[in-house]
Design an enzyme around this catalytic site. Structure first.
Site, PDB file in Angstrom:
ATOM      1  CG  HIS A  53      -2.057  -1.223   1.167  1.00 49.91           C
ATOM      2  ND1 HIS A  53      -3.309  -1.135   2.047  1.00 49.91           N
ATOM      3  CD2 HIS A  53      -1.610  -1.640   0.483  1.00 49.91           C
ATOM      4  CE1 HIS A  53      -3.873  -2.033   1.690  1.00 49.91           C
ATOM      5  NE2 HIS A  53      -3.022  -2.688   0.827  1.00 49.91           N
ATOM      6  CD  GLU A  55      -1.652   4.445   3.286  1.00 49.68           C
ATOM      7  OE1 GLU A  55      -2.800   5.125   3.177  1.00 49.68           O
ATOM      8  OE2 GLU A  55      -1.198   3.257   1.875  1.00 49.68           O
ATOM      9  CB  SER A  78      -9.355   7.324   5.593  1.00 52.35           C
ATOM     10  OG  SER A  78      -9.194   6.909   6.239  1.00 52.35           O
ATOM     11  CB  CYS A  80      -6.893  -0.772   4.921  1.00 57.04           C
ATOM     12  SG  CYS A  80      -4.693  -0.713   4.967  1.00 57.04           S
ATOM     13  CB  CYS A  83      -1.513   1.747   6.547  1.00 51.24           C
ATOM     14  SG  CYS A  83      -1.018   1.013   4.262  1.00 51.24           S
TER      15      CYS A  83
END
Length: 146
Positions: A53, A55, A78, A80, A83
């Protein structure tokens, strides 16, 4: 850099992922002075890695550090639960979120653990995700586990 400037840099990363055929989610890490120390974008599709991901890729690109507790993460979407867990693990105290309309991650969990969460509700982040979701609904559903 301001929160808006950090988000603009995270959007650069999100657009880079989209151009590579991936999900348009990007992130940057900045130090206390606002200097970007790491960048990343979602590579889940490009690398076939379900953990890549935006992040987590950004954190990986930051390498070994001792100043996690002085950093700010800016992410276009936002975060998950995965993350969020990584942000908590490394005790990053501040997260700037571009938008949470397309996906509301674990912002309340972050807040409950003392993380400052700033939601910008950025029009460019919303438009980028809305366009992607409309054009690639199957890929979006695969990414968020539907």
């Amino acid at each position: 850099m301001t929160d808006a400037e950090l988000m603009a840099e995270a959007l650069v990363e999100a657009r880079r992922s989209l151009a590579q055929g991936g999900l348009p989610i990007g992130a940057v890490l900045a130090d206390a002075a606002g200097k970007i120390v790491a960048r990343g974008h979602n590579l889940r599709v490009q690398e076939g890695d379900p953990t890549a991901h935006g992040e987590t890729v950004c954190l990986r690109n930051a390498g070994r550090r001792r100043d996690w507790s002085a950093l700010t993460m800016a992410t276009t979407l936002s975060p998950c639960v995965m993350c969020t867990g990584t942000i908590l693990l490394y005790r990053i105290p501040r997260v700037i979120v571009g938008e949470n309309e397309s996906f509301l991650g674990e912002e309340e969990l972050l807040r409950s653990r003392g993380v400052e969460v700033v939601v910008l509700d950025d029009a460019d982040c919303r438009a980028l995700m809305a366009g992607f979701i409309a054009g690639s609904p199957d890929l979006w559903d695969e990414d968020i586990g539907r």
